[in-house]
Motif scaffolding. Sequence first.
Motif, PDB file in Angstrom:
ATOM      1  N   ILE A  42       0.670  -7.602 -18.482  1.00  0.00           N
ATOM      2  CA  ILE A  42       1.093  -6.468 -17.664  1.00  0.00           C
ATOM      3  C   ILE A  42       1.790  -5.422 -18.527  1.00  0.00           C
ATOM      4  O   ILE A  42       1.461  -4.230 -18.505  1.00  0.00           O
ATOM      5  CB  ILE A  42       2.081  -6.925 -16.559  1.00  0.00           C
ATOM      6  CG1 ILE A  42       1.498  -8.087 -15.770  1.00  0.00           C
ATOM      7  CG2 ILE A  42       2.454  -5.772 -15.655  1.00  0.00           C
ATOM      8  CD1 ILE A  42       0.283  -7.751 -15.006  1.00  0.00           C
ATOM      9  N   SER A 248      -6.254   0.872 -13.719  1.00  0.00           N
ATOM     10  CA  SER A 248      -6.067  -0.491 -13.225  1.00  0.00           C
ATOM     11  C   SER A 248      -4.590  -0.832 -13.108  1.00  0.00           C
ATOM     12  O   SER A 248      -4.197  -1.572 -12.209  1.00  0.00           O
ATOM     13  CB  SER A 248      -6.826  -1.498 -14.093  1.00  0.00           C
ATOM     14  OG  SER A 248      -6.124  -1.762 -15.268  1.00  0.00           O
ATOM     15  N   LEU A 252      -3.025  -2.074  -9.733  1.00  0.00           N
ATOM     16  CA  LEU A 252      -2.212  -3.290  -9.635  1.00  0.00           C
ATOM     17  C   LEU A 252      -0.907  -3.007  -8.913  1.00  0.00           C
ATOM     18  O   LEU A 252      -0.482  -3.771  -8.052  1.00  0.00           O
ATOM     19  CB  LEU A 252      -1.906  -3.818 -11.036  1.00  0.00           C
ATOM     20  CG  LEU A 252      -2.937  -4.737 -11.682  1.00  0.00           C
ATOM     21  CD1 LEU A 252      -2.432  -5.213 -13.024  1.00  0.00           C
ATOM     22  CD2 LEU A 252      -3.232  -5.917 -10.784  1.00  0.00           C
ATOM     23  N   TRP A 256       0.149  -4.875  -5.587  1.00  0.00           N
ATOM     24  CA  TRP A 256       1.368  -5.684  -5.556  1.00  0.00           C
ATOM     25  C   TRP A 256       2.332  -5.187  -4.501  1.00  0.00           C
ATOM     26  O   TRP A 256       2.982  -5.982  -3.842  1.00  0.00           O
ATOM     27  CB  TRP A 256       2.047  -5.662  -6.925  1.00  0.00           C
ATOM     28  CG  TRP A 256       1.319  -6.466  -7.918  1.00  0.00           C
ATOM     29  CD1 TRP A 256       0.332  -7.380  -7.655  1.00  0.00           C
ATOM     30  CD2 TRP A 256       1.485  -6.459  -9.329  1.00  0.00           C
ATOM     31  NE1 TRP A 256      -0.111  -7.921  -8.820  1.00  0.00           N
ATOM     32  CE2 TRP A 256       0.577  -7.381  -9.864  1.00  0.00           C
ATOM     33  CE3 TRP A 256       2.320  -5.754 -10.183  1.00  0.00           C
ATOM     34  CZ2 TRP A 256       0.477  -7.625 -11.226  1.00  0.00           C
ATOM     35  CZ3 TRP A 256       2.224  -5.999 -11.536  1.00  0.00           C
ATOM     36  CH2 TRP A 256       1.315  -6.924 -12.052  1.00  0.00           C
ATOM     37  N   LEU A 259       1.151  -6.637  -1.358  1.00  0.00           N
ATOM     38  CA  LEU A 259       1.398  -8.078  -1.260  1.00  0.00           C
ATOM     39  C   LEU A 259       2.889  -8.386  -1.102  1.00  0.00           C
ATOM     40  O   LEU A 259       3.277  -9.248  -0.318  1.00  0.00           O
ATOM     41  CB  LEU A 259       0.847  -8.787  -2.495  1.00  0.00           C
ATOM     42  CG  LEU A 259      -0.676  -8.758  -2.612  1.00  0.00           C
ATOM     43  CD1 LEU A 259      -1.120  -9.246  -3.967  1.00  0.00           C
ATOM     44  CD2 LEU A 259      -1.305  -9.591  -1.514  1.00  0.00           C
ATOM     45  N   LEU A 260       3.730  -7.637  -1.852  1.00  0.00           N
ATOM     46  CA  LEU A 260       5.170  -7.848  -1.708  1.00  0.00           C
ATOM     47  C   LEU A 260       5.613  -7.448  -0.310  1.00  0.00           C
ATOM     48  O   LEU A 260       6.525  -8.040   0.254  1.00  0.00           O
ATOM     49  CB  LEU A 260       5.935  -7.057  -2.770  1.00  0.00           C
ATOM     50  CG  LEU A 260       5.843  -7.618  -4.186  1.00  0.00           C
ATOM     51  CD1 LEU A 260       6.531  -6.686  -5.174  1.00  0.00           C
ATOM     52  CD2 LEU A 260       6.462  -9.000  -4.250  1.00  0.00           C
ATOM     53  N   SER A 263       5.026 -10.322   1.860  1.00  0.00           N
ATOM     54  CA  SER A 263       6.020 -11.340   1.569  1.00  0.00           C
ATOM     55  C   SER A 263       7.354 -10.983   2.224  1.00  0.00           C
ATOM     56  O   SER A 263       8.014 -11.820   2.831  1.00  0.00           O
ATOM     57  CB  SER A 263       6.157 -11.467   0.056  1.00  0.00           C
ATOM     58  OG  SER A 263       7.156 -12.353  -0.267  1.00  0.00           O
ATOM     59  N   SER A 287       0.843 -13.753   1.224  1.00  0.00           N
ATOM     60  CA  SER A 287      -0.563 -13.948   0.901  1.00  0.00           C
ATOM     61  C   SER A 287      -0.797 -15.217   0.109  1.00  0.00           C
ATOM     62  O   SER A 287      -1.702 -15.983   0.385  1.00  0.00           O
ATOM     63  CB  SER A 287      -1.040 -12.765   0.098  1.00  0.00           C
ATOM     64  OG  SER A 287      -0.295 -12.685  -1.071  1.00  0.00           O
ATOM     65  N   GLY A 288       0.062 -15.449  -0.873  1.00  0.00           N
ATOM     66  CA  GLY A 288      -0.124 -16.643  -1.682  1.00  0.00           C
ATOM     67  C   GLY A 288       0.016 -17.888  -0.833  1.00  0.00           C
ATOM     68  O   GLY A 288      -0.718 -18.856  -1.006  1.00  0.00           O
TER      69      GLY A 288
END
Lengths: 303, 306
Positions: A42, A248, A252, A256, A259-260, A263, A287-288
């Motif tokens: 990253i 990219s 990302l 993220w 996704l966060l 969460s 998600s995870g």
Amino acid sequence: MAALAGARRRQRAAAPRTAFRVGRTTRWVVLVLTGLYFLVPIVASGRYAFEGNGGAFSLASLGLVARDTALWDGVVTSLEISAGTALITLLLLVPTSIWINLRLPSWRRTMENLTLLPLVVPAVVLVLGILTSFRNLPGLLLGTPVILALEYVVLALPYTYRAIDSGVRAIDLHTLVEASRSLGAGWVQCFRLVLLPNLRGSIFAAAFLSVGFCLGEFAIANLLTFNTFPTRLYEVGTEYATEAVTVSVLGLVVTWAVLLGISALGGRGPRRRGAAGLPLLSDPAASGEARAAAVADAGTGSS
Amino acid sequence: MDTTPSAGGRALPSSGLAPGRAARHPGRLLRHALGVGPFLCYLTLFLIVPSAAVVTSAFQSPSGGFTWANIRASLSGVYLQAYGGSLELSAIAALASAVLGTIIAVALASSDRPLLHRLVTTGCGVMANTGGLPLAFAFIASIGNFGIVTEMLSALGFNPYDHGFSLYSLAGLAIVYCYFLIPLMVLVMLPAVQALRQEWFEAAAMLGARRRQCWQLVGIPVLAPAFLAALMVLFTDAFAAYATADVLTQGSIGLVPIEIGSLIQGNVLAGQQNLGDALGFGMILVVVVVGVAYAVLQRRAARWQR
């Protein structure tokens, strides 16, 4: 202060002891090495993207990105596909999950196994099937990105279904329906005024999951030759490496953030609601965790 | 018999009995099953029909008759090598990720800092979903030919590319695949590892078990189901991955998804369509075989647990 320290000590003492005895040093070596493995790519792409002449920080590659109109077209298409996928997913899964839990609880297992089926068919193979079976249909279906949204609903199913179903199971479905029905609400009213607000958390989680999936899917979009965000990113990558890495990295960061967001939604929900005495929101549908849940189900389901 | 949906609404005091009652009234069961209809239709149309089309077309000649020719062609030459490459890559990536993921889960479980737990599980949730192109580009930027880490290492006098390493090889791909496989493994193993209490081992030891027996009779039976389930999913994940492999190998390594991709893209001869389907059928078959093998193992694991 002393009380705080005491609470902290108590909390530590209460932590469960597992059967594994791992020394402090070993533990930290493992965790630090892990952190390095996950952070280095990253950080490296961040530097790669924003490094100008002589190692100075530079936003030159961003300018190139901004002028790439095909990329922006791809982003718009991807966002449209995401919206469509999230909408179909919710329209299809929320009523189904409620119905299963209300009327056909004995089908829960079957449904869980059915929603795992997409894991058996790799995306590339699905493209073969689409080309073979929908070849003779009018161009409306295969010629527009609509087909992508329709198929993404299926491919994200193992995760989205779990997100919604865990939410539906967490609420006291029978009582809520009985109460609202006996107060004279029709099915539509009951759904709109009672069930939907209670399922907000898991509905958001499922929507975010499908959006995250759509923003990253490459195989099907590329093989069916549509211009989406990932396929344009691929083309950029074959021409300008730095620009591709910049895009990219941006992609990302957006993914993220999404996704966060899931969460955070999952983590915050129960506490806020729990204070009111009603544990109405589901447990974290990050998600995870939805993926891990799918794995766990794959484990128990096939035996 | 009330035909409106409110029938269930009125039968609510006994709603806990609904499944049993539904089973005794075939008519009601049928009506209840109708509610799942839209979902089943959707799944059939967009998953079952295409998959069935791949399977049937794998056994069809271009004129439509039955033939083994596609299957035979898909198991020879460059395609056989692709199967070998795909199986090797997925096995290496899945095993490495499973072992490393378990080690990380154990290290994490032995810590009692809630903040660390939260950080790692959130990070894993995010990383497990970071696949595809951005991941490939991130690795190119770090340990690719001209990546930043590669340049740092060669400035120190050790260029990994002079010592047989390449990101664009099977080993390189495996390293990249671990990036999204390990976090999934950690998420699956963490609860299992945490469930394995010290007290159980102490109890076993008090009953006269030696350390080895503790593991044999308590530890492994508790951890095996989660480990095997995750291993299976990691393998199929790696087996099906297309985007990352496509960017990194650019066709230099034969992998089944890549071969199928180039058959689809390459506006090929008439017979090739069926060849692609034969390869696709092979991929589905591999996933199913892995699933069945897993189910057999799982049954043995269940026997240990009894």
